[in-house]
Design a protein around this motif. Structure first.
Motif, short mmCIF file in Angstrom:
data_model
loop_
_atom_site.label_atom_id
_atom_site.label_comp_id
_atom_site.label_asym_id
_atom_site.label_seq_id
_atom_site.Cartn_x
_atom_site.Cartn_y
_atom_site.Cartn_z
N UNK A 174 0.79 -1.11 0.08
CA UNK A 174 -0.12 -0.04 0.06
C UNK A 174 0.85 1.32 0.11
N UNK A 175 0.82 1.91 -0.96
CA UNK A 175 1.52 3.33 -1.21
C UNK A 175 0.65 4.26 -0.24
N UNK A 176 0.41 3.97 0.88
CA UNK A 176 -0.10 5.33 1.98
C UNK A 176 0.28 5.04 3.21
N UNK A 177 0.31 6.09 4.01
CA UNK A 177 0.85 6.17 5.44
C UNK A 177 -0.56 6.44 6.33
N UNK A 178 -1.67 6.15 5.82
CA UNK A 178 -3.03 6.13 6.59
C UNK A 178 -3.67 5.11 6.46
N UNK A 179 -4.16 4.22 7.51
CA UNK A 179 -4.83 2.86 7.26
C UNK A 179 -6.06 3.13 8.24
N UNK A 180 -7.10 2.78 7.96
CA UNK A 180 -8.39 2.55 8.67
C UNK A 180 -8.41 1.10 8.96
N UNK A 181 -9.03 0.92 10.29
CA UNK A 181 -9.56 -0.54 10.56
C UNK A 181 -11.09 -0.45 10.79
N UNK A 182 -11.73 -1.02 10.20
CA UNK A 182 -13.11 -1.03 10.07
C UNK A 182 -13.71 -2.12 10.69
#
Length: 204
Positions: A191-199
């Motif tokens: 993932x090219x992202x530094x933000x992750x959401x846990x749903x």
């Protein structure tokens, strides 16, 4: 008397040891230095030593989403006698629109979130307010990051979402690692992202 061309130079036996200049490896250093600079340049361009702050936040859904993984045989139904492999596939991952319809929103649900790198906890400082966790200076160049989520109550399904895309993208589903369905774990992936959401969705 020997001719001039027959004369030979000999070392003086009374003279001390003479210092000799050694330049045998000088040519090797001339090759190694440019090669090392090239390796460092390639590594930097590919972010081999990339460290970023990773933010993880929790969302809670008001309604169940999709079909839950079938881990147990339904009660009240007769068995057919067929052998089972013990491995049941997970339900299909929902879209972000389906999560919105289920009323998923940021919430402090009393979860404990841990970010691991190849099964080990990276040496990162963690800041949290109960809803958001910030893991500082995490190696994000490789795909060895994973999340461990411990919940105070049983959950139906737990998903990872990338909020930096438009619309947000459901990455994958975490697997329950206990019979009480309170501990979930799984890889973050490439993932090219530094933000992750846990749903987190409620059980049916």
């Amino acid at each position: 008397m020997p001719a001039w061309h027959e004369a030979k130079w000999v070392d003086d036996p009374d003279a001390g040891p003479q210092k000799k200049r050694r330049f045998r490896l000088a040519w090797a250093w001339l090759l190694l230095i440019p090669a090392a600079l090239m390796v460092l340049s390639v590594a930097q361009s590919n972010n081999y030593w990339q460290y970023d702050d990773v933010t993880v936040s929790t969302l809670q859904c008001q309604e169940p989403v999709g079909e839950e993984p079938q881990g147990e045989e339904p009660q009240g139904e007769e068995t057919t006698g067929e052998e089972t492999t013990g491995e049941e596939p997970q339900g299909e991952e929902p879209t972000w629109a389906e999560l919105e319809l289920a009323g998923c929103a940021p919430a402090a649900i009393g979860a404990e979130v841990e970010l691991t790198d190849a099964g080990r906890h990276p040496d990162a400082d963690v800041e949290s307010d109960g809803t958001t966790w910030t893991f500082e200076q995490v190696p994000t160049a490789f795909t060895t990051l994973a999340l461990d989520v411990q919940l105070p109550e049983a959950a139906g399904r737990v998903f990872l979402v990338n909020p930096e895309t438009s619309p947000p993208t459901v990455l994958n589903e975490l697997s329950a690692s206990d019979v009480a369905d309170t501990m979930f774990a799984g890889p973050v992936g490439a993932v090219k992202s530094t933000s992750i959401q846990v749903v987190v969705t409620p059980p049916r």
